[in-house]
Scaffold this active site. Structure first.
Site, PDB file in Angstrom:
ATOM      1  N   SER A   1      34.471 -85.907  25.321  1.00  0.00           N
ATOM      2  CA  SER A   1      33.199 -86.639  25.223  1.00  0.00           C
ATOM      3  C   SER A   1      33.196 -87.895  26.081  1.00  0.00           C
ATOM      4  O   SER A   1      32.188 -88.182  26.744  1.00  0.00           O
ATOM      5  CB  SER A   1      32.837 -86.965  23.784  1.00  0.00           C
ATOM      6  OG  SER A   1      33.913 -86.922  22.941  1.00  0.00           O
TER       7      SER A   1
ATOM      8  N   SER B   1      39.604 -86.337  24.906  1.00  0.00           N
ATOM      9  CA  SER B   1      38.441 -87.124  25.337  1.00  0.00           C
ATOM     10  C   SER B   1      37.454 -86.381  26.230  1.00  0.00           C
ATOM     11  O   SER B   1      36.992 -86.907  27.250  1.00  0.00           O
ATOM     12  CB  SER B   1      38.899 -88.418  26.026  1.00  0.00           C
ATOM     13  OG  SER B   1      39.534 -89.241  25.103  1.00  0.00           O
TER      14      SER B   1
ATOM     15  N   ASP C   1      39.237 -94.493  24.995  1.00  0.00           N
ATOM     16  CA  ASP C   1      38.978 -93.256  25.745  1.00  0.00           C
ATOM     17  C   ASP C   1      38.129 -93.521  26.981  1.00  0.00           C
ATOM     18  O   ASP C   1      38.434 -93.052  28.085  1.00  0.00           O
ATOM     19  CB  ASP C   1      38.267 -92.231  24.855  1.00  0.00           C
ATOM     20  CG  ASP C   1      39.028 -91.957  23.574  1.00  0.00           C
ATOM     21  OD1 ASP C   1      40.203 -92.358  23.493  1.00  0.00           O
ATOM     22  OD2 ASP C   1      38.445 -91.349  22.674  1.00  0.00           O
TER      23      ASP C   1
ATOM     24  N   TYR D   1      37.788 -90.410  10.513  1.00  0.00           N
ATOM     25  CA  TYR D   1      38.000 -91.491  11.478  1.00  0.00           C
ATOM     26  C   TYR D   1      37.361 -92.776  10.967  1.00  0.00           C
ATOM     27  O   TYR D   1      37.989 -93.840  10.925  1.00  0.00           O
ATOM     28  CB  TYR D   1      37.396 -91.099  12.832  1.00  0.00           C
ATOM     29  CG  TYR D   1      37.698 -92.094  13.925  1.00  0.00           C
ATOM     30  CD1 TYR D   1      38.753 -91.896  14.796  1.00  0.00           C
ATOM     31  CD2 TYR D   1      36.927 -93.243  14.078  1.00  0.00           C
ATOM     32  CE1 TYR D   1      39.047 -92.820  15.789  1.00  0.00           C
ATOM     33  CE2 TYR D   1      37.206 -94.169  15.062  1.00  0.00           C
ATOM     34  CZ  TYR D   1      38.259 -93.949  15.920  1.00  0.00           C
ATOM     35  OH  TYR D   1      38.547 -94.867  16.890  1.00  0.00           O
TER      36      TYR D   1
ATOM     37  N   GLU E   1      28.800 -93.935  21.668  1.00  0.00           N
ATOM     38  CA  GLU E   1      29.522 -93.300  20.545  1.00  0.00           C
ATOM     39  C   GLU E   1      29.190 -94.005  19.230  1.00  0.00           C
ATOM     40  O   GLU E   1      28.891 -93.370  18.221  1.00  0.00           O
ATOM     41  CB  GLU E   1      31.046 -93.392  20.748  1.00  0.00           C
ATOM     42  CG  GLU E   1      31.610 -92.434  21.763  1.00  0.00           C
ATOM     43  CD  GLU E   1      31.731 -91.009  21.238  1.00  0.00           C
ATOM     44  OE1 GLU E   1      31.669 -90.773  20.020  1.00  0.00           O
ATOM     45  OE2 GLU E   1      31.867 -90.104  22.088  1.00  0.00           O
TER      46      GLU E   1
ATOM     47  N   ALA F   1      39.542 -81.420  21.462  1.00  0.00           N
ATOM     48  CA  ALA F   1      40.987 -81.231  21.372  1.00  0.00           C
ATOM     49  C   ALA F   1      41.757 -82.546  21.397  1.00  0.00           C
ATOM     50  O   ALA F   1      42.969 -82.567  21.512  1.00  0.00           O
ATOM     51  CB  ALA F   1      41.462 -80.327  22.512  1.00  0.00           C
TER      52      ALA F   1
END
Ligand code: GLA
Length: 395
Positions: free
Chosen positions: A133, A131, A177, A226, A165, A128
């Site tokens: 993750s 953050s 994040d 992204y 990531e 959403a």
């Protein structure tokens, strides 16, 4: 012990038959200003929130990570030895990639990790833009740090989350994040300089709230879009280096330079660059307005940021535009914009506490009228960063 810690500790006991050695809380974040600026080495203004991952863990001597995801009622495991990417777990256990990515990044950095038994739960909405993750990554980094006898700086932990990531999940994200989840402070916004990786805390103005409205649209295509945005920013820097030798990142491009050389850039790349240049200015001006207690000016910067994300960076969707535009009309709401990577997820609205009921009503009514369903609303408290606590043993 709070409710969530007790919940994961009890679940751990039931599953593994003994008490956990450590419990961890790692929050999600919202970003108030500075979107898609972190990987351009600019400034961002996020804060950690009171939605978090809660984890209980103990070491095992089997060289395994054995993990129970309570919310999904799933368990998974992987061996720590010879751990190399890519190691994509089957999609019904996609969540397992996050702890796996952390294990990979920590071992790649030269840390020796103990096997761990873990149970965890999360109150961060998934996918959403708040953050979820990064919160999982921070939680597992703290668990491994505590149980493997490591002592890492907070910045190193943020970098490890970002590394997992980039190197394991394949998302070329910036550091915002993970940095926010780990450096959060109660009632404080984090003005982060993404080049020096240092920050200043700016108090969130008392008497006001951050209302989060979740569109319910999950971020499809987010990863590829992204990475494309990031490439376009890099392309802008490369093309502009012909005219501005030594230009290192879009953060360094002044508005005058942009105006002078914009015609040298392909149209889409030009829009991305303009967003980043102006967004950097908005963050610095917005932070100064907050220091002066000028929420009206701050809110205008927030609104302009949404418009720029929509028209120049092209990361908004109709649902987020409707939510933001609805909030803009509510008296006592200073500003509203999408938060996070975009392509779905949430808006945040900064409003005086007295305006929150009317704001919530307006968002719900407008969304239902337009899309036939309701957004999920919550008020985010500005919370402390991730922390591990030695588990209190029951007697
Ligand atoms: C995602 C990334 C961050 C940042 C934002 C956009 O949340 O993980 O690094 O780039 O998008 O501001």
């Amino acid at each position: 012990m709070n409710d969530e810690t007790e919940y994961v500790s009890n679940a751990f006991g039931q599953i593994f038959g003994h008490d956990p050695a450590v419990t961890v809380r790692a929050p999600g974040r919202v970003n108030l200003l500075g979107e898609h600026v972190d990987y351009n080495e600019g400034w961002v203004l996020p804060c950690a929130i009171d939605r978090a991952v809660w984890l209980a863990a103990a070491p095992n001597n089997r060289g395994l990570a054995r993990i129970h995801a309570l919310d999904m009622q799933q368990q998974g495991q992987f061996a720590l030895a010879d751990f190399r990417p890519p190691r994509g777990h089957k999609t019904d256990q996609a969540w397992l990639n996050y702890p796996a990515g952390v294990a990979w990044a920590m071992q790649e950095a030269g840390h020796t990790l103990t096997g761990i038994d873990v149970v965890f739960t999360s109150t961060v909405p998934i996918g959403a833009g708040v953050s979820s993750s990064a919160a999982v990554e921070a939680a597992f980094i703290l668990a491994w740090e505590a149980l493997s006898g490591l002592s890492l700086s907070t910045l190193d932990k943020a970098r490890l989350g970002q590394r997992s990531e980039n190197g394991f999940m394949g998302v070329q994200s910036g550091i915002m994040d993970q940095y926010a989840s780990l450096h959060g402070a109660e009632n404080q916004l984090i003005l982060l300089d993404c080049r020096s990786l240092t920050h200043e805390l700016i108090p969130f103005p008392a008497g006001n709230s951050i209302v989060v409205a979740d569109s319910g649209i999950r971020r499809q295509l987010a990863h590829s879009e992204y990475n494309t945005r990031r490439q376009q920013c890099e392309q802008a820097v490369t093309l502009l280096q012909a005219y501005i030798p030594g230009l290192r990142a879009l953060r360094d491009l002044t508005l005058e330079e942009y105006q002078r050389y914009a015609h040298r850039l392909p149209a889409a790349v030009r829009r991305r660059a303009r967003h980043v240049v102006e967004e950097c200015q908005r963050v610095l001006a917005g932070a100064e307005a907050l220091r002066q207690g000028d929420l009206t000016t701050f809110g205008q910067a927030v609104n302009q940021s949404h418009i720029s994300c929509r028209d120049l960076y092209e990361i908004s969707i109709l649902e987020l535009d409707v939510l933001a535009a609805t909030a803009w009309e509510v008296p006592g709401c200073y500003g509203a914009r999408l938060t996070g990577a975009g392509f779905g997820g949430c808006i945040i609205a900064i409003a005086n506490n007295t305006a929150v009921p009317a704001l919530s009503q307006a968002l719900t009514t407008a969304y239902r009228a337009e899309f036939g369903r309701e957004p999920q609303l919550f008020t985010a408290q500005v919370a402390a960063g991730a922390a591990a606590t030695s588990a209190i043993h029951k007697t």
